[in-house]
Write an enzyme that holds these catalytic residues in place. Structure first.
Site, mmCIF file in Angstrom:
data_model
loop_
_atom_site.group_PDB
_atom_site.id
_atom_site.type_symbol
_atom_site.label_atom_id
_atom_site.label_comp_id
_atom_site.label_asym_id
_atom_site.label_seq_id
_atom_site.Cartn_x
_atom_site.Cartn_y
_atom_site.Cartn_z
ATOM 1 C CB CYS A 1 22.251 -12.932 14.451
ATOM 2 S SG CYS A 1 20.827 -11.977 14.951
ATOM 3 C CG HIS B 1 25.221 -12.386 17.668
ATOM 4 N ND1 HIS B 1 25.194 -11.220 16.935
ATOM 5 C CD2 HIS B 1 23.925 -12.661 17.997
ATOM 6 C CE1 HIS B 1 23.945 -10.821 16.804
ATOM 7 N NE2 HIS B 1 23.156 -11.663 17.451
ATOM 8 C CG ASN C 1 21.184 -8.487 18.115
ATOM 9 O OD1 ASN C 1 21.905 -8.602 17.128
ATOM 10 N ND2 ASN C 1 20.368 -9.439 18.511
#
Ligand code: UT7
Length: 322
Positions: free
Chosen positions: A113, A249, A279
């Site tokens: 990520c 994030h 996500n």
């Protein structure tokens, strides 16, 4: 002093939307559980025949137009992703060819990520070394292709997308400070078990799926994201009260709220897309940046803090003036 400035942004989200109510029909879950535990309400999903570089190309076209440049101006391409189309050529090279960008260094960055933060940080170093005059930097992910759609612990969390920025050198800030990190001791808390040189024969089986000990990841994420935000502010000798926007994030609304609280930032100074995107791994920060700029909340000259955390664990943060 030479700085790296963002000259344009773009994003692409696949057409297909999966709502929490759609997921209720697929696994033993509920809209209420997903919303209260994660903040996610819906997410986008690629078609089977759609790839990461397909999404990169669409996001990049918008960023190129936004920056008012021609593809021939671009002299370096970075793509941060953990779900590239192929083992090689890397996704950056595929994007270079498909957009008609003249031959140039094309760099793939793989840090789960945090891949976009790693990519933009690296682009910043190349700009400061006077090695590039105009770089295309993308974070993109087909993460739904890595998920077990029978596993309610993970399948409700993720979505696909791509976010792109064009960066150029400038006398004015610009990226002010960056911070990257990783610690492989946490590998077993969040990983994808199949790779090219490990258990490739398991690709396409039930064993090939994101594996996560969510609650343990959650705790380290909250602690680490607070620390990485503080680290770039310390490096830049800037007080957190000067921040205009946090662009985190988008893994979990509760993690984002905890980070904002540690920074003493009210939630109306945080760009949130987790409810609409889920996500999206490497794509989440550049897409949130693009959302905030295009809806008029983030304005030129404002001070932004971008940060991410992912499998590895990896982490990173970037402090910049738009
Ligand atoms: O992007 C990279 C970094 N990733 C992250 O930051 C993710 C971090 N982790 C998280 O966001 C959260 O830990 C989750 C959203 C994954 C899970 O939330 P949680 O509050 O930590 O829940 P939990 O894992 O402790 O599970 C609580 C309960 C369990 O049931 P029991 O054992 O208490 O009976 C789970 O089986 O919730 C159950 N559960 C579900 N129930 C309904 C897990 N997933 C679901 C689901 N629907 N989808």
């Amino acid at each position: 002093m030479m700085y790296t400035r963002i000259a344009g942004t773009g994003r692409y989200l696949p057409e297909k939307i999966l709502t929490n109510f759609d997921l209720e029909k697929m696994v033993d879950t509920s809209d209420e559980w997903i919303r209260t535990r994660t903040g996610v309400e819906r997410r986008h999903q690629v078609r089977d025949d759609q790839t990461t570089s397909d999404m990169c190309v669409e996001a990049a076209k918008i960023a190129i137009e936004d920056a008012g440049i021609d593809v021939s101006d671009i002299d370096m391409v970075f793509v941060g992703t953990t779900s590239p189309d192929l083992v090689f050529p890397n996704a950056a090279t595929l994007v270079q060819q498909r957009l008609g960008i003249p031959a140039c260094p094309c760099i793939g960055m793989e840090a789960a990520c945090t891949s976009f933060i790693y990519a933009l940080t690296t682009a910043d170093k190349f700009i400061k070394a006077d090695e590039t005059k105009c770089a295309l930097v993308i974070g993109a992910e087909c993460i739904t292709k890595l998920v077990d759609w029978n596993d309610r612990n993970t399948c409700v969390l993720f979505g696909d997308g791509a976010g792109a920025v064009i960066v150029k050198p400038s006398d004015e800030p610009g990226i002010i400070a960056t911070h990257l990190g990783a610690d492989g001791q946490y590998k077993d808390l969040l990983y994808y078990p199949v790779g090219v040189s490990k258990d490739l024969h398991k690709a396409g089986t039930d064993e090939a799926a994101i594996t996560m000990r969510g609650n343990e990841v959650f705790k380290v994420a909250v602690k680490t994201l607070g620390n990485v935000a503080a680290e770039v502010l310390r490096k830049a000798e800037i007080d957190q009260s000067e921040l205009d926007w946090l662009i985190p994030h988008q893994a979990n609304l509760r993690i984002i709220q905890a980070t904002a609280k540690r920074l003493n930032l009210p939630m109306d100074k945080v760009i949130l897309t987790v409810q609409d995107h889920g996500n999206t791994s490497a794509a989440s920060v550049p897409m949130a940046l693009d959302v905030g700029i295009r809806d008029g909340r983030i304005k030129p000259g404002q001070l932004l803090l971008m940060e991410a955390f992912g499998g590895g664990f990896t982490w990173g943060s970037i402090l910049l003036r738009l």
